[in-house]
Design a protein around this motif. Structure first.
Motif, PDB file in Angstrom:
ATOM      1  N   LYS A  83       0.836  -1.207   0.000  1.00  0.00           N
ATOM      2  CA  LYS A  83       0.000   0.000   0.000  1.00  0.00           C
ATOM      3  C   LYS A  83       0.865   1.250   0.000  1.00  0.00           C
ATOM      4  CE  LYS A  83      -4.443  -0.033   1.825  1.00  0.00           C
ATOM      5  NZ  LYS A  83      -5.368   0.128   2.943  1.00  0.00           N
ATOM      6  N   LEU A  84       1.880   1.252   0.837  1.00  0.00           N
ATOM      7  CA  LEU A  84       2.804   2.384   0.896  1.00  0.00           C
ATOM      8  C   LEU A  84       3.468   2.575  -0.461  1.00  0.00           C
ATOM      9  CD1 LEU A  84       4.555   4.492   2.471  1.00  0.00           C
ATOM     10  CD2 LEU A  84       6.165   2.632   2.883  1.00  0.00           C
ATOM     11  N   GLY A  85       3.931   1.459  -1.026  1.00  0.00           N
ATOM     12  CA  GLY A  85       4.625   1.516  -2.310  1.00  0.00           C
ATOM     13  C   GLY A  85       3.763   2.129  -3.389  1.00  0.00           C
ATOM     14  N   ILE A 125      -0.206   8.306   3.951  1.00  0.00           N
ATOM     15  CA  ILE A 125       0.849   7.506   4.577  1.00  0.00           C
ATOM     16  C   ILE A 125       0.654   7.475   6.091  1.00  0.00           C
ATOM     17  CG2 ILE A 125       3.336   7.370   5.011  1.00  0.00           C
ATOM     18  CD1 ILE A 125       3.727   8.563   2.172  1.00  0.00           C
ATOM     19  N   LYS A 126       0.262   8.626   6.658  1.00  0.00           N
ATOM     20  CA  LYS A 126       0.004   8.655   8.102  1.00  0.00           C
ATOM     21  C   LYS A 126      -1.065   7.636   8.472  1.00  0.00           C
ATOM     22  CE  LYS A 126       1.111  13.438   9.307  1.00  0.00           C
ATOM     23  NZ  LYS A 126       0.527  14.771   9.423  1.00  0.00           N
ATOM     24  N   LYS A 127      -2.068   7.544   7.599  1.00  0.00           N
ATOM     25  CA  LYS A 127      -3.160   6.608   7.881  1.00  0.00           C
ATOM     26  C   LYS A 127      -2.686   5.148   7.795  1.00  0.00           C
ATOM     27  CE  LYS A 127      -7.390   6.350   6.264  1.00  0.00           C
ATOM     28  NZ  LYS A 127      -8.088   6.504   4.967  1.00  0.00           N
ATOM     29  N   ILE A 128      -1.925   4.870   6.752  1.00  0.00           N
ATOM     30  CA  ILE A 128      -1.413   3.495   6.620  1.00  0.00           C
ATOM     31  C   ILE A 128      -0.550   3.154   7.828  1.00  0.00           C
ATOM     32  CG2 ILE A 128      -0.016   1.921   5.234  1.00  0.00           C
ATOM     33  CD1 ILE A 128      -0.624   3.609   2.833  1.00  0.00           C
ATOM     34  N   ARG A 129       0.225   4.140   8.272  1.00  0.00           N
ATOM     35  CA  ARG A 129       1.107   3.900   9.414  1.00  0.00           C
ATOM     36  C   ARG A 129       0.278   3.581  10.661  1.00  0.00           C
ATOM     37  NH1 ARG A 129       4.774   8.417   9.130  1.00  0.00           N
ATOM     38  NH2 ARG A 129       3.546   9.458  10.727  1.00  0.00           N
ATOM     39  N   ALA A 130      -0.783   4.327  10.845  1.00  0.00           N
ATOM     40  CA  ALA A 130      -1.633   4.065  12.002  1.00  0.00           C
ATOM     41  C   ALA A 130      -2.255   2.671  11.907  1.00  0.00           C
ATOM     42  CB  ALA A 130      -2.711   5.133  12.106  1.00  0.00           C
ATOM     43  N   ASP A 131      -2.728   2.334  10.685  1.00  0.00           N
ATOM     44  CA  ASP A 131      -3.319   1.007  10.474  1.00  0.00           C
ATOM     45  C   ASP A 131      -2.295  -0.090  10.730  1.00  0.00           C
ATOM     46  OD1 ASP A 131      -5.672   2.067   9.820  1.00  0.00           O
ATOM     47  OD2 ASP A 131      -5.563   1.659   7.653  1.00  0.00           O
ATOM     48  N   PHE A 132      -1.089   0.163  10.257  1.00  0.00           N
ATOM     49  CA  PHE A 132      -0.022  -0.822  10.409  1.00  0.00           C
ATOM     50  C   PHE A 132       0.161  -1.181  11.883  1.00  0.00           C
ATOM     51  CE2 PHE A 132       4.588  -1.418  11.260  1.00  0.00           C
ATOM     52  CZ  PHE A 132       4.846  -2.534  10.487  1.00  0.00           C
ATOM     53  N   TRP A 133       0.258  -0.161  12.704  1.00  0.00           N
ATOM     54  CA  TRP A 133       0.509  -0.436  14.128  1.00  0.00           C
ATOM     55  C   TRP A 133      -0.698  -1.104  14.786  1.00  0.00           C
ATOM     56  CZ3 TRP A 133       5.180  -0.731  15.867  1.00  0.00           C
ATOM     57  CH2 TRP A 133       6.179   0.025  15.246  1.00  0.00           C
ATOM     58  N   ASP A 191      10.004   1.431   9.536  1.00  0.00           N
ATOM     59  CA  ASP A 191      10.837   2.589   9.211  1.00  0.00           C
ATOM     60  C   ASP A 191      10.494   3.173   7.841  1.00  0.00           C
ATOM     61  OD1 ASP A 191      12.151   2.428  11.637  1.00  0.00           O
ATOM     62  OD2 ASP A 191      13.631   1.013  10.874  1.00  0.00           O
ATOM     63  N   PHE A 192      10.218   2.305   6.866  1.00  0.00           N
ATOM     64  CA  PHE A 192       9.807   2.803   5.543  1.00  0.00           C
ATOM     65  C   PHE A 192       8.558   3.683   5.660  1.00  0.00           C
ATOM     66  CE2 PHE A 192      11.977  -0.947   3.310  1.00  0.00           C
ATOM     67  CZ  PHE A 192      12.969  -0.156   2.774  1.00  0.00           C
ATOM     68  N   LEU A 193       7.667   3.301   6.555  1.00  0.00           N
ATOM     69  CA  LEU A 193       6.416   4.052   6.688  1.00  0.00           C
ATOM     70  C   LEU A 193       6.658   5.463   7.203  1.00  0.00           C
ATOM     71  CD1 LEU A 193       4.157   1.200   8.045  1.00  0.00           C
ATOM     72  CD2 LEU A 193       3.697   2.552   5.996  1.00  0.00           C
TER      73      LEU A 193
END
Lengths: 250, 655, 223
Positions: free
Chosen positions: B522-524, B547-555, B579-581
């Motif tokens: 998704k980030l890519g 990206i902030k949203k994906i990062r939140a979802d990731f965690w 880290d990529f996120l």
């Protein structure tokens, strides 16, 4: 395409392993072999199971990290490629595919399909280099080298250190790997200074690691993803005999 | 220039700076060297060469790589060649010309002094490698052969068929192996650096907090290890994998330099990404990685798409093939747009031109994202045999992957993420903003500006590793001869270890439902669409939020199976993708800040009427160095002004 | 002399022992065959028995015999040692088979060696022991030991002839790989000469064991 995968699972070096069968569906014929394993692994992860551990990195056939023994061949049935370059179009729909790690006492299994190949590093450390410190070199064109020698040295130097030769050899011998480096440096003038000590030390290390001896079956070369010739083994034998008869290493 | 940035460029004439500086740099006495420890992260061209050279000099070195052997670092995948100003072809090459080409190729966004030094030492690299037994291509007389690469008009590229990176890396690996055997280098393979540890400098309080070690994770046993040293050298490569799909190796990651960033090392120009024009097009969603075809192919291959839209559509629908299009209906768009350089324009130019044609609907495969690279004309001109001897292994590789014979059908290619010019900010000594922490090779930002010319990455990696850092690190370490060995039972190590253990425990106990790859993909996607070949303000602003949203979802949602104390590749991936996120966001911020187009950074708002990149030298002739201020806070921008005393900044033209 | 021991016990050294002894034995086969051709002289065994008689008593012959026996012994013992250590190098075998492309002979040198050793012992007991150690053969017209009669008698049995022929095929396959393999072990591999060596090896592996096998077949079918 659909396949039945028979994959070697082994928890760790000290555990005994076994084959586990995984059916896999709807794989594109354009997908690479490792991408198929990626898909399987994602399915396993999302089911809460442990994915299959396998070594891979560059995925373009040059780093030498991937190492699967597929249907009786290291790197699968096609010639001159690594596992990561193998595509599913090389198989038939419905095929059953057996996947194992390299098997050699010198390459202990770490987990599933991952083996420890540091024995290869130790063979190189025993002498696979020219001892020139940074900054000591003369101008590069001061040493003309016949093109045929340079080309042969290059062919030997293309070894990617994947270990398919060991995996293919019925004796798990590392002669092709070791001889490729010995040959490369034996063919070049830069390598002459240390030629004797190099071959003696590298062969000694190779034996110490527990690889088998060469019985000239040629399986190593036939399965080598870079097509390295067993002519290199002959050259190493020659270098070895020469060194043993004339070196002052008593 | 920001008060926190001092590039430490020596005074004096450009041509003499390096030799003058080298002879004045402080030294460490040979007897003292063995009491000084250096940690090197990564064993590619830069790291392998540096570790070997440090070992030869007598330092105690610890080298780390995440692969199973130092020989597998991704430098190995470089195909085409390495530049050096040897002028063996008698075509008027010189150090200055290589310097000038590199500055111009980088679209006037690199540091003059660093680039000149690079051009100077390029010649030593070839000598060193040949002495090591690297089998470069030779002519029948036994002398070294050269070929030409994009963006230059001389033949200065040394090569070993399509495997130059491999041969150079194996040269560095052999030098490193020799030092491992000699006991000066201790090698830690299958180890990943998790954090850099800073401590107060006990001998020189002026230096403040300095890098004194790293936390590393043994990828086999999962053990968290503490390693101390007097200096730490990062040589951990680029971060192209933030795009998920790139030509980088699967394991390539930003973690080492990102951890350094979070500890205070500035990140410079992170948005400068090189999209390589000649890669194999993507074929479907299953794809995990893209494959590069060497740029050297553009020496003899001609790039084209159909002139007529209806032909392109017929090809896309599989009703026609390239062979059905007569020469008159082929649009050799690079030759048309850039008659002087033709198919050998720099990478950024070639990539954008391909995207332009494909966006206009002239793409030549099912996805509409491919152009032809045709060898028909080369085969007519010099015969199939000659083409085979030059490119045989590349053709074979293409056929294996694409299942088409490039001797008969033109190759299909499309740009893909390949190299990151941005990276950890370093001064002239290759030291970051953290004293004692150095960065070399692709990991740093210094030499390629906004675009890297072909065959320059190998040159820079080896220049840094063999011929720059072995000298410059001495200047720093000369003050450390009284420090003594550094303990690892300090609060700083405790803290760093605790943090990383907490993160690992979090991943393994998180009750999520999505694999790490799900988030990485998704980030890519966002990065490729909004921060790829063409960028604009709206897209970048949106991307930062996404990206902030994906990062939140990731965690919240990530699922990592297995345990901490075993070989667990999913855990390795989770730690990297975390880290990529964060990096992805910084790249978008940097791209958004840079209101101009230069090299690999192309902002749609800033282009000439012909669609070429439009620089703004008045406002943006600076290095954007970002300081970390917390994951959820805006980073602080520091500017290093770029001063050009020796070249005139011009609109780059390859026409 | 530790270098000497190190050399011969190294993986390449052990292959050298196999190659040197192997080539020696290959040479011996030719000498042996030339003597055996006397069986086909058609003179009721006179010249064959003379030849056999001349092989007795001389110290030169004795030394030759010792050399040949040690050749066999070293070849067999070293071969067994190699098989054992090579097996140890791969403790877990492949579940999915091993399908690497190689010539069949090269992969079954060990089993062929066992067949040949068994034949070798049988052959010694039947002929060498009777003629040279037990020395209990009858006399021929010239009053020397009639080995010819023993040969003729043995070659009347179809089972015996079959064992002979099968063993000669085994030797042929063993030689076909062994001959060129020895040169490879010595390091003699060359674009120009290796094909010639391979051709000679194959020709030798067909002609010599073929001629050996012809003799029992001849006696069986012309009895």
């Amino acid at each position: 395409m659909n396949f039945t995968l028979k994959i070697w699972r082994q928890k760790g070096a000290k555990d005994s392993g076994q084959f586990v069968t995984y059916p896999i569906k709807d794989i594109s014929s354009d997908s690479s072999f490792l991408e198929m394993i990626d898909i399987l692994n994602n399915q396993l992860v999302e089911k809460g199971e442990e994915p299959i551990a396998f070594d891979h990195d560059c995925r373009e056939g040059i780093c030498g990290m991937c190492s699967m023994y597929i249907n009786g061949h290291p790197h699968g049935p096609e010639n001159l490629i690594t596992t990561c370059q193998l595509h599913m179009r090389s198989f038939k729909d419905g095929d059953s595919i057996t996947i194992e790690p390299w098997r050699s006492s010198a390459f202990p299994v770490i987990k599933d399909l991952v083996v420890d190949r540091s024995a290869f590093d130790r063979i190189i450390q025993a002498g696979g280099y020219v001892s020139v410190n940074t900054g000591n070199a003369q101008d590069a064109n001061n040493i003309p080298i016949p093109k045929t020698d340079a080309d042969k040295a290059f062919d030997a130097a293309t070894c990617i250190g994947c270990g398919a030769c060991v995996a293919a050899c019925k004796n798990a011998s590392a002669m092709l790997f070791t001889s490729a480096k010995v040959s490369q440096l034996a063919l070049l003038p830069q390598g002459q200074v240390e030629a004797k000590a190099r071959v003696e030390n590298m062969v000694a290390q190779m034996d110490k690691e527990g690889f088998g001896a060469c019985t000239n079956t040629g399986a190593c070369s036939a399965e080598c993803p870079k097509g390295i010739s067993i002519e290199n083994i002959a050259r190493m034998n020659r270098e070895f005999i020469k060194a043993k008869l004339s070196s002052e290493n008593v | 220039m920001s008060s926190k940035l001092n590039s430490n460029i020596p005074k004096g004439d450009l041509r003499d700076k390096w030799s003058q500086y080298k002879s004045e740099i402080a030294l460490v006495n040979p007897a003292n060297k063995r009491h000084i420890d250096i940690i090197v992260i990564g064993t590619g061209l830069a790291g392998g060469a540096a570790a070997a050279s440090f070992g030869e000099m007598g330092y105690s070195v610890k080298a780390f790589c995440f692969q199973d052997s130092p020989r597998r670092a991704h430098s190995i995948a470089a195909q085409g060649g390495i530049n050096a100003a040897k002028n063996y072809q008698n075509d008027g090459d010189s150090v200055y010309r290589l310097f000038y080409d590199t500055i111009k190729g980088g679209d006037y966004r690199s540091r003059e002094a660093n680039v000149h030094r690079l051009a100077e030492v390029s010649r030593n690299i070839i000598d060193q490698c040949v002495a090591q037994g690297v089998p470069f291509a030779r002519e029948y007389g036994g002398y070294l052969d050269n070929r030409s690469f994009g963006g230059v008009q001389v033949k200065r590229t040394f090569y070993a068929k399509g495997q130059t990176g491999q041969q150079l890396l194996l040269g560095a690996y052999s030098a490193l192996s020799r030092q491992i055997n000699a006991g000066t280098v201790k090698m830690y393979h299958r180890h990943e650096m998790m954090d850099v540890v800073l401590m107060d400098d006990t001998t020189d309080a002026k230096r403040g907090k300095v890098a004194r070690g790293v936390i590393a994770r043994n990828l086999i046993t999962g053990e968290i290890e503490r390693h101390s040293a007097h200096a730490v050298v990062l040589a951990s490569g680029g971060y192209g994998n933030v795009f998920f799909l790139s030509t980088n190796a699967m394991g390539s990651n930003v973690t080492a330099s990102w951890k350094a960033y979070k500890k205070g090392a500035f990140m410079a120009n992170p948005c400068y990404t090189q999209i390589h024009p000649t890669c194999l097009p993507r074929s479907g969603d299953h794809q995990a990685k893209l494959t590069l075809m060497s740029e050297s192919l553009r020496n003899d291959g001609r790039v084209w798409v159909p002139k007529k839209k209806e032909d392109a559509i017929a090809i896309q629908q599989g009703k026609k093939t390239a062979l059905d299009i007569p020469d008159a209906d082929r649009d050799f768009y690079l030759e048309r747009r850039y008659p002087a350089f033709g198919n050998l324009v720099p990478r950024d130019v070639a990539s954008r031109a391909a995207k332009e044609r494909c966006d206009a609907g002239y793409g030549v495969n099912g996805t509409g994202e491919a152009v032809y690279l045709d060898f028909k004309y080369a085969i007519e001109r010099m015969g199939a045999k000659a083409v085979e001897s030059k490119y045989g292994n590349l053709f074979q590789m293409y056929e294996k992957i694409a299942a088409e014979d490039p001797y008969k059908m033109p190759m299909k290619i499309y740009p893909a993420v390949h190299y990151t010019m941005g990276g950890t900010w370093v001064d002239y000594n290759l030291m970051t903003t953290i004293p004692g922490l150095f960065a070399t090779g692709e990991c740093n930002f210094s030499d390629h500006g906004a675009n890297r010319l072909g065959a320059s990455a190998l040159m820079q990696g080896l220049a840094d590793g063999y011929f720059v850092i072995p000298y410059t690190i001495g200047g720093y370490l000369s003050k450390d001869i009284r420090t003594g060995s550094i303990p690892t039972d300090t609060p700083e190590f405790d803290e760093a270890e605790k943090t990383i253990k907490e993160r690992i425990n979090f991943f393994l106990s998180n009750k999520g439902s999505k694999s790490v790859d799900y988030f990485h993909r998704k980030l890519g996607n966002i990065m490729w669409e909004e921060c790829g070949m063409a960028r604009n303000e709206k897209g970048l602003t949106q991307a930062i939020e996404d990206i902030k949203k994906i990062r939140a979802d990731f965690w919240k949602e990530v699922l990592v199976p297995g345990k901490a104390d075993e070989y667990n590749p999913e855990l390795d991936k989770a730690l990297r993708v975390a880290d990529f996120l964060e990096l992805g966001e910084l790249m978008c911020r940097d791209a958004l800040n840079r209101n101009e187009s230069c090299g690999g950074h192309f902002r749609e708002e800033y282009q000439t009427e012909e669609g070429e990149a439009l620089r703004d030298d008045e406002n943006f002739a600076y290095v954007a160095a970002w300081e970390f201020k917390g994951v959820d806070n805006k980073p602080e921008l520091h500017k290093e002004e770029l001063v050009y005393d020796n070249v005139e900044m011009k609109q780059r033209s390859y026409k | 002399m530790s270098w000497f021991k190190d050399t011969l016990t190294s993986s390449i050294g052990r292959k050298l022992i196999m190659a040197i002894t192997g080539l020696g034995l290959i040479g011996f086969l030719l000498v042996h065959l030339i003597g055996n051709l006397a069986l086909l002289a058609g003179d009721g065994g006179i010249s064959f028995n003379e030849y056999a008689h001349s092989m007795k008593g001389s110290p030169v012959i004795l030394i030759g015999e010792v050399v040949i026996f040690s050749g066999f012994l070293f070849h067999i013992i070293d071969g067994i040692g190699l098989v054992i250590s090579n097996k140890k190098a791969r403790p877990v075998s492949y579940g999915g088979g091993a399908n690497a492309k190689t010539s069949t002979g090269s992969k079954i040198m060990g089993p062929l060696g066992i067949v040949i050793t068994v034949f070798f012992i049988l052959h010694l007991v039947d002929f060498f022991y009777r003629a040279k150690i037990a020395d209990d053969l009858g006399l021929d017209a010239n009053n020397i030991a009639d080995l010819y009669a023993l040969v003729v008698e043995k070659f009347q049995s179809p089972a015996y002839v079959a064992i002979y022929v099968v063993s000669m095929i085994a030797i042929g396959i063993h030689l076909n790989h062994g001959f060129q393999s020895a040169f490879q072990t010595f390091g003699l591999n060359h674009l120009k000469y290796t094909p010639i060596i391979k051709f000679i090896g194959t020709a030798y592996a067909v002609v010599v064991p073929g001629a050996f096998a012809f003799i029992p077949l001849f006696f069986y079918f012309t009895k």
